[in-house]
Motif scaffolding. Sequence first.
Motif, PDB file in Angstrom:
ATOM      1  N   VAL A  32      -5.227  44.793  30.643  1.00 60.18           N
ATOM      2  CA  VAL A  32      -5.297  43.574  31.457  1.00 60.18           C
ATOM      3  C   VAL A  32      -6.752  43.268  31.826  1.00 60.18           C
ATOM      4  O   VAL A  32      -7.192  42.120  31.748  1.00 60.18           O
ATOM      5  N   ALA A  33      -7.515  44.307  32.190  1.00 59.20           N
ATOM      6  CA  ALA A  33      -8.936  44.111  32.496  1.00 59.20           C
ATOM      7  C   ALA A  33      -9.666  43.556  31.263  1.00 59.20           C
ATOM      8  O   ALA A  33     -10.473  42.628  31.380  1.00 59.20           O
ATOM      9  N   ALA A  34      -9.356  44.115  30.099  1.00 63.46           N
ATOM     10  CA  ALA A  34      -9.970  43.620  28.856  1.00 63.46           C
ATOM     11  C   ALA A  34      -9.553  42.176  28.594  1.00 63.46           C
ATOM     12  O   ALA A  34     -10.368  41.357  28.157  1.00 63.46           O
ATOM     13  N   ALA A  38     -11.888  38.979  28.159  1.00 68.14           N
ATOM     14  CA  ALA A  38     -11.784  38.088  26.996  1.00 68.14           C
ATOM     15  C   ALA A  38     -11.604  36.639  27.445  1.00 68.14           C
ATOM     16  O   ALA A  38     -12.234  35.726  26.889  1.00 68.14           O
ATOM     17  N   LEU A  39     -10.773  36.420  28.443  1.00 65.25           N
ATOM     18  CA  LEU A  39     -10.568  35.074  28.976  1.00 65.25           C
ATOM     19  C   LEU A  39     -11.868  34.514  29.551  1.00 65.25           C
ATOM     20  O   LEU A  39     -12.205  33.346  29.328  1.00 65.25           O
ATOM     21  N   VAL A  42     -14.070  33.451  26.696  1.00 67.53           N
ATOM     22  CA  VAL A  42     -13.614  32.174  26.125  1.00 67.53           C
ATOM     23  C   VAL A  42     -14.014  31.011  27.033  1.00 67.53           C
ATOM     24  O   VAL A  42     -14.480  29.973  26.553  1.00 67.53           O
ATOM     25  N   THR A  43     -13.880  31.196  28.343  1.00 63.36           N
ATOM     26  CA  THR A  43     -14.276  30.103  29.256  1.00 63.36           C
ATOM     27  C   THR A  43     -15.781  29.876  29.211  1.00 63.36           C
ATOM     28  O   THR A  43     -16.233  28.757  29.428  1.00 63.36           O
ATOM     29  N   ASP A  44     -16.543  30.926  28.919  1.00 63.93           N
ATOM     30  CA  ASP A  44     -17.996  30.765  28.780  1.00 63.93           C
ATOM     31  C   ASP A  44     -18.296  29.800  27.643  1.00 63.93           C
ATOM     32  O   ASP A  44     -19.097  28.878  27.784  1.00 63.93           O
ATOM     33  N   TRP A  45     -17.650  30.013  26.512  1.00 62.87           N
ATOM     34  CA  TRP A  45     -17.845  29.116  25.381  1.00 62.87           C
ATOM     35  C   TRP A  45     -17.276  27.728  25.704  1.00 62.87           C
ATOM     36  O   TRP A  45     -17.927  26.706  25.454  1.00 62.87           O
ATOM     37  N   LEU A  46     -16.064  27.697  26.257  1.00 66.11           N
ATOM     38  CA  LEU A  46     -15.360  26.436  26.487  1.00 66.11           C
ATOM     39  C   LEU A  46     -16.078  25.544  27.489  1.00 66.11           C
ATOM     40  O   LEU A  46     -16.176  24.334  27.275  1.00 66.11           O
ATOM     41  N   ASP A  47     -16.602  26.102  28.574  1.00 67.04           N
ATOM     42  CA  ASP A  47     -17.253  25.232  29.557  1.00 67.04           C
ATOM     43  C   ASP A  47     -18.486  24.558  28.972  1.00 67.04           C
ATOM     44  O   ASP A  47     -18.730  23.381  29.211  1.00 67.04           O
ATOM     45  N   GLY A  48     -19.251  25.287  28.159  1.00 68.99           N
ATOM     46  CA  GLY A  48     -20.413  24.677  27.517  1.00 68.99           C
ATOM     47  C   GLY A  48     -20.019  23.612  26.510  1.00 68.99           C
ATOM     48  O   GLY A  48     -20.617  22.533  26.449  1.00 68.99           O
ATOM     49  N   TYR A  49     -19.001  23.914  25.725  1.00 65.52           N
ATOM     50  CA  TYR A  49     -18.509  22.958  24.735  1.00 65.52           C
ATOM     51  C   TYR A  49     -18.031  21.672  25.417  1.00 65.52           C
ATOM     52  O   TYR A  49     -18.408  20.562  25.005  1.00 65.52           O
ATOM     53  N   LEU A  50     -17.205  21.818  26.453  1.00 66.09           N
ATOM     54  CA  LEU A  50     -16.671  20.640  27.144  1.00 66.09           C
ATOM     55  C   LEU A  50     -17.768  19.849  27.854  1.00 66.09           C
ATOM     56  O   LEU A  50     -17.752  18.614  27.847  1.00 66.09           O
ATOM     57  N   ALA A  51     -18.707  20.553  28.464  1.00 66.10           N
ATOM     58  CA  ALA A  51     -19.801  19.853  29.152  1.00 66.10           C
ATOM     59  C   ALA A  51     -20.595  18.987  28.175  1.00 66.10           C
ATOM     60  O   ALA A  51     -20.961  17.850  28.497  1.00 66.10           O
ATOM     61  N   LEU A 131     -22.261  39.806  20.140  1.00 64.83           N
ATOM     62  CA  LEU A 131     -22.146  41.255  19.972  1.00 64.83           C
ATOM     63  C   LEU A 131     -21.801  41.937  21.292  1.00 64.83           C
ATOM     64  O   LEU A 131     -20.960  42.840  21.347  1.00 64.83           O
ATOM     65  N   GLN A 132     -22.449  41.491  22.361  1.00 66.07           N
ATOM     66  CA  GLN A 132     -22.204  42.040  23.688  1.00 66.07           C
ATOM     67  C   GLN A 132     -20.749  41.858  24.091  1.00 66.07           C
ATOM     68  O   GLN A 132     -20.107  42.789  24.585  1.00 66.07           O
ATOM     69  N   MET A 133     -20.223  40.653  23.904  1.00 63.38           N
ATOM     70  CA  MET A 133     -18.845  40.363  24.300  1.00 63.38           C
ATOM     71  C   MET A 133     -17.855  41.189  23.494  1.00 63.38           C
ATOM     72  O   MET A 133     -16.885  41.720  24.046  1.00 63.38           O
ATOM     73  N   ILE A 134     -18.093  41.324  22.192  1.00 62.03           N
ATOM     74  CA  ILE A 134     -17.210  42.142  21.351  1.00 62.03           C
ATOM     75  C   ILE A 134     -17.252  43.601  21.818  1.00 62.03           C
ATOM     76  O   ILE A 134     -16.218  44.250  21.979  1.00 62.03           O
ATOM     77  N   ALA A 135     -18.458  44.111  22.048  1.00 57.55           N
ATOM     78  CA  ALA A 135     -18.608  45.501  22.491  1.00 57.55           C
ATOM     79  C   ALA A 135     -17.889  45.730  23.815  1.00 57.55           C
ATOM     80  O   ALA A 135     -17.145  46.706  23.965  1.00 57.55           O
TER      81      ALA A 135
END
Length: 182
Positions: A32-34, A38-39, A42-51, A131-135
């Motif tokens: 659940v922590a992982a 992960a969520l 995804v929001t890191d990518w999504l907020d930039g994309y939407l902005a 790489l950081q996020m995957i690790a």
Amino acid sequence: MNIPNILTLARIAFIPLLVVFFYLPYSWSMPVAAGLFALAAVTDWLDGYLARRWDQSTPFGAFLDPVADKLMVAVALALLIERFDSIWLTLPALVIIGREIVISALREWMAEMGKRGSVAVSWLGKVKTTLQMIALLLLLAFAPGTQLSLLGVVTLHAAAIMTLWSMVMYLRAAWPHLSRAM
């Protein structure tokens, strides 16, 4: 308040949840922590994309987005340093945290000089972040000593190398301005 900023604030709200689930003594708590991490990624990518897509970039979002990213990564790394209790995880974690502090300070200083574009995020920073996020996802999801956690440690080392490389690139770009200020 727009959706990209709400997503950024949600990422910050995930931090205490990540910590709580990390320490719960149940077999399902680490997945659940992982999943929360992960969520957040995804929001890191999504907020930039939407902005960008909806033309909803704001000064508040530009300030808060990197803060949210750094907080989430630093907290995850601190938790993992304790969990793994190994120099092989601690060293790259400290490199990553230290670099984030140096580059944040550099960006702030360059912005005060009106030269923030000199230290804008590069493709190298994006690869490092991926790489950081995957690790971190692998290290949160799988117990120390498993093959996937070992892959996470190796990936964290790769992220740390990219971290140092990108820091050198940022410092080189800023050097003409830094050397004049000395």
